[in-house]
Design a protein around this motif. Sequence first.
Motif, PDB file in Angstrom:
ATOM      1  N   ALA A 184      47.413  42.736  38.574  1.00  0.00           N
ATOM      2  CA  ALA A 184      46.772  42.015  37.400  1.00  0.00           C
ATOM      3  C   ALA A 184      46.963  40.478  37.237  1.00  0.00           C
ATOM      4  O   ALA A 184      46.084  39.920  36.662  1.00  0.00           O
ATOM      5  CB  ALA A 184      47.099  42.603  36.117  1.00  0.00           C
ATOM      6  N   GLY A 186      46.701  38.359  39.561  1.00  0.00           N
ATOM      7  CA  GLY A 186      45.481  38.172  40.442  1.00  0.00           C
ATOM      8  C   GLY A 186      45.830  36.731  41.025  1.00  0.00           C
ATOM      9  O   GLY A 186      46.911  36.157  41.135  1.00  0.00           O
ATOM     10  N   TYR A 218      40.762  41.353  40.787  1.00  0.00           N
ATOM     11  CA  TYR A 218      41.875  40.234  40.060  1.00  0.00           C
ATOM     12  C   TYR A 218      41.711  39.004  40.899  1.00  0.00           C
ATOM     13  O   TYR A 218      42.403  38.083  40.708  1.00  0.00           O
ATOM     14  CB  TYR A 218      43.189  40.882  39.927  1.00  0.00           C
ATOM     15  CG  TYR A 218      43.201  41.870  38.839  1.00  0.00           C
ATOM     16  CD1 TYR A 218      42.702  42.015  37.581  1.00  0.00           C
ATOM     17  CD2 TYR A 218      43.633  43.240  39.331  1.00  0.00           C
ATOM     18  CE1 TYR A 218      43.079  42.876  36.844  1.00  0.00           C
ATOM     19  CE2 TYR A 218      43.870  44.145  38.769  1.00  0.00           C
ATOM     20  CZ  TYR A 218      43.412  44.241  37.217  1.00  0.00           C
ATOM     21  OH  TYR A 218      43.301  45.148  36.446  1.00  0.00           O
TER      22      TYR A 218
END
Length: 402
Positions: A184, A186, A218
């Motif tokens: 997440a 990213g 992401y």
Amino acid sequence: MLRHQSIIVRTWLIALFGALVLAVLLSGCRLREPGQEDLVIPELVRTHLYVAPSGSDSNPGTRDEPFRTLTRAAQAVTPGTTVHVAPGTYFGGVRTATHGTAEARIVFESTERGGARLVPPLDSRQPAAWDNRANYLDIVGFEVDGGQYQSGMKWLSGIYNGGSHNGIHHNHIHHIGNDVPCEAKGGAGIGIDSYYKGNDAEVAGNHVHDIGPPECRYMHGIYVSTTASVRDNIIYRASGAGIHLWHDASHVTIRGNTVAACGTGIVVGGGDFYHSKGPNDHTHTMNNIVYDNGHGILEQGAIGANISYRNNLVFQNAGGDWKLAAGRQHSGTVSAQPLFADYGRTVAAPDFRLQPGSPAIGKGIPADAKDGIAMRPRRETDIGAVPYTESEPAGVPSPGVH
């Protein structure tokens, strides 16, 4: 009486000395024309540093005795410095933290467009090829190639910018994070971040592709979480969004980009705010080609009322061309094949020039003074990053100026 005359002479000498000092201080400065308000403007003395593969970091960084690394040049810059980087291969993991000023920007430029190439070092210690935290700094004309990973930390970003009033121009950034875990936090080919209170960035004329592992939402082509202008960029094969706005993004201009073969074309969103209370407002998306992505243009999170989508070509996006907030309208949209010169999802280097008869030719909104975008003299404005010309040199074109 003599004492009184002595005082007068002494006072006169002091005044004369003061006038001479003032004249010296003003030498090298410029005054406004007679009749205008007097204003002293100091002259800007720019300095130049040089980096080359044949150089040494023990050198003074002159043209004849250049530095070897960008890291050494980053340590030596002061406001008003231009760093000229000769063609060749250099290790990434560069960090820049010295601020320029509005009148004395710091510029790092490849002396040949794309000639200075950054690759991962043998033992990578940074998550970005270039991490900039400085203000009033420009990065111009580099190639950032993450495809030759050796060992250590893998790059999640090509150019990460956490500073303010910066420019990321005409860089070629590719193969970033293709084999990293999809997490997440990213990453992006170019990241413009508000976390360190950065704002007001310009991302223009870049070529960004092959970002992120397959189907990872992401990892983005260009990621923006603050105020910015994103224009004239070519983005393809980013596993997340070609252009993604989130966090404190607001007052963003997304103009004249070509986005293809990404997870999503353009995401206009706001949320998980760092420093603002949102929403993303006064963001305007125009003259973009968004073609053959998983999704086209969509909105997410906190979005204000003053958002516009004008004169974009949006077509053949598998999950839908548009997903906007209830009641939001787009205008001037072209829904047709863009007719690129040579395009395919597996083509190594697609040619995004417009063929004769493309519906994108002449269908864009002309730039005006409010955009602050310089235009070449043209009768019409085309949609997308590469303006149509009847005679274009062979090879992959650079993004144009819209």
